[in-house]
Motif scaffolding. Structure first.
Motif, mmCIF file in Angstrom:
data_model
loop_
_atom_site.group_PDB
_atom_site.id
_atom_site.type_symbol
_atom_site.label_atom_id
_atom_site.label_comp_id
_atom_site.label_asym_id
_atom_site.label_seq_id
_atom_site.Cartn_x
_atom_site.Cartn_y
_atom_site.Cartn_z
ATOM 1 N N ASP A 260 63.938 109.731 17.342
ATOM 2 C CA ASP A 260 63.184 108.881 18.320
ATOM 3 C C ASP A 260 62.599 109.160 18.865
ATOM 4 O OD1 ASP A 260 66.515 108.417 18.744
ATOM 5 O OD2 ASP A 260 66.835 109.831 20.034
ATOM 6 N N LEU A 261 61.456 110.257 18.333
ATOM 7 C CA LEU A 261 59.905 110.823 18.955
ATOM 8 C C LEU A 261 59.356 109.794 17.765
ATOM 9 C CD1 LEU A 261 60.316 113.852 20.231
ATOM 10 C CD2 LEU A 261 60.635 111.954 21.796
ATOM 11 N N ALA B 126 66.452 103.577 14.768
ATOM 12 C CA ALA B 126 67.939 103.614 15.944
ATOM 13 C C ALA B 126 69.249 103.887 15.534
ATOM 14 C CB ALA B 126 67.559 102.277 16.729
ATOM 15 N N ASP B 127 69.377 103.531 14.107
ATOM 16 C CA ASP B 127 70.932 103.157 13.794
ATOM 17 C C ASP B 127 71.228 105.286 12.734
ATOM 18 O OD1 ASP B 127 71.589 101.231 14.306
ATOM 19 O OD2 ASP B 127 70.922 100.503 11.917
ATOM 20 N N ARG C 95 76.049 102.712 21.199
ATOM 21 C CA ARG C 95 76.098 101.451 20.498
ATOM 22 C C ARG C 95 76.538 100.076 21.447
ATOM 23 N NH1 ARG C 95 81.838 100.732 19.960
ATOM 24 N NH2 ARG C 95 82.936 100.042 18.145
ATOM 25 N N SER C 96 76.550 100.863 22.826
ATOM 26 C CA SER C 96 76.159 99.276 23.636
ATOM 27 C C SER C 96 75.122 98.961 23.768
ATOM 28 C CB SER C 96 76.811 99.605 24.919
ATOM 29 O OG SER C 96 76.162 100.466 25.328
ATOM 30 N N GLY C 97 73.889 98.988 22.699
ATOM 31 C CA GLY C 97 72.472 98.144 22.999
ATOM 32 C C GLY C 97 71.426 99.329 23.486
ATOM 33 N N HIS C 98 71.298 100.269 24.726
ATOM 34 C CA HIS C 98 70.714 100.965 25.823
ATOM 35 C C HIS C 98 70.534 102.079 25.250
ATOM 36 C CE1 HIS C 98 72.842 98.299 28.644
ATOM 37 N NE2 HIS C 98 74.016 98.982 28.218
ATOM 38 N N ARG C 99 69.820 101.846 23.964
ATOM 39 C CA ARG C 99 68.968 102.836 23.590
ATOM 40 C C ARG C 99 68.480 104.037 23.978
ATOM 41 N NH1 ARG C 99 64.217 102.830 19.738
ATOM 42 N NH2 ARG C 99 64.903 104.946 18.426
ATOM 43 N N ARG C 100 67.542 103.368 25.463
ATOM 44 C CA ARG C 100 66.692 104.357 25.843
ATOM 45 C C ARG C 100 67.520 105.272 26.585
ATOM 46 N NH1 ARG C 100 62.186 100.428 28.647
ATOM 47 N NH2 ARG C 100 60.874 99.648 26.354
#
Length: 290
Positions: free
Chosen positions: A73-74, A81-82, A139-144
């Motif tokens: 992530d950093l 991301a995946d 998974r729902s697209g809210h990566r942050r």
């Protein structure tokens, strides 16, 4: 001692003195004892087959997976991301056996150690919950959001790991209680042969080392009198017809013939002693001597 270390030790001591934790801790411990009562389950979770406790081995897996996820992530950007999400998910999966094995070890503790262990478990549960939330957010697209939850979860995990280290390396939970017993190379007279009756358990001392001496079906046996699990006095335990002695503290069972484990929570076999009889006197020495 640094101020940070002093503060940390003060916090841990405070946890150990918090008796209000006892009711919940004892309830959960009772559930764990019920689930792990079957011998094969207790042995599997204790690491009786492994040669040392299983829990420390398993904890590396979720810590490694979640730590790697945060590192991606950093440093990896969107292209990682995946991979980061998969690592979070993997950490959640492997945290389950780590938690179960840890619960089995924890259920045999008492007093302040049980309270600290209970907080250790609560922190790990919180960490897993945060990581589950992170996986769902990713998974729902809210990566942050997922990144923030993973970082928080890892923080809980590392803090909990500090408590686990305290229990192992400061309090000695899970440490082999016979590790530093002396070896005796020469024969030592410990008792009269006529004193040791069949099926009785007698404690003798060889150069400062407590030894359990008994006779089974006419044959003398000698193993360490200190339970490897938590230092329980095996000479105050019970012996059965199968030639095993049961520790009176936590129920570990050892074979008198070779010190092997029949039932956990012990994960290290008992040291055995060579036995000889000379002119009506029983002599003991370390088995590898001479």
């Amino acid at each position: 001692m640094s101020d940070s270390t002093s503060l940390t030790n003060s916090v841990i001591r405070s946890i150990g003195r918090t008796k209000s934790l006892d009711a919940s801790a004892n309830t959960v411990s009772g559930w764990v004892d019920a689930v792990t009562h079957p011998t094969w389950i207790k042995n599997a979770l204790s690491g009786s087959w492994l040669g040392h406790q299983l829990h420390p081995v398993l904890t590396d897996l979720p810590i490694g997976a979640w730590g790697a996820a945060v590192a991606l992530d950093l440093t990896g950007g969107e292209q990682s991301a995946d991979a980061a999400r998969r690592l979070v998910g993997l950490g959640i999966i492997v945290s389950a056996p780590a938690a179960v094995s840890g619960a089995s070890d924890w259920s045999s503790t008492r007093g302040a150690d049980k309270r600290v262990g209970f907080v250790h478990a609560l922190m790990n549960a919180s960490a897993s919950t945060l990581q589950a939330g992170s996986w769902l957010a990713r998974r729902s697209g809210h990566r942050r959001v997922g990144i923030v939850l993973s970082a928080l979860g890892l923080g809980f995990t590392l803090s909990s790991a500090y408590l686990g280290g305290h229990l192992s390396f400061v309090r000695g939970i899970g440490v082999n209680r016979t590790a530093f017993q002396r070896q005796k190379s020469s024969w030592t007279d410990v008792a009269s042969d006529s004193e040791i009756l069949d099926g009785t358990l007698t404690r003798v001392v060889v150069d400062g080392v407590p030894v359990l001496l008994t006779r089974q079906a006419g044959r003398l046996r000698a193993i360490s009198a200190v339970c490897t699990h938590a230092g329980g006095p095996l000479d105050e335990g019970t012996v059965d017809a199968d030639g095993c002695v049961t520790c009176p503290w936590h129920g570990s069972r050892f074979r008198l013939e070779d010190g092997g484990i029949e039932r956990g929570p012990a994960s290290v076999p008992e040291p055995i002693w060579a036995v000889s009889v000379d002119d009506g006197r029983i002599l003991l020495r370390s088995p590898d001597a001479g």
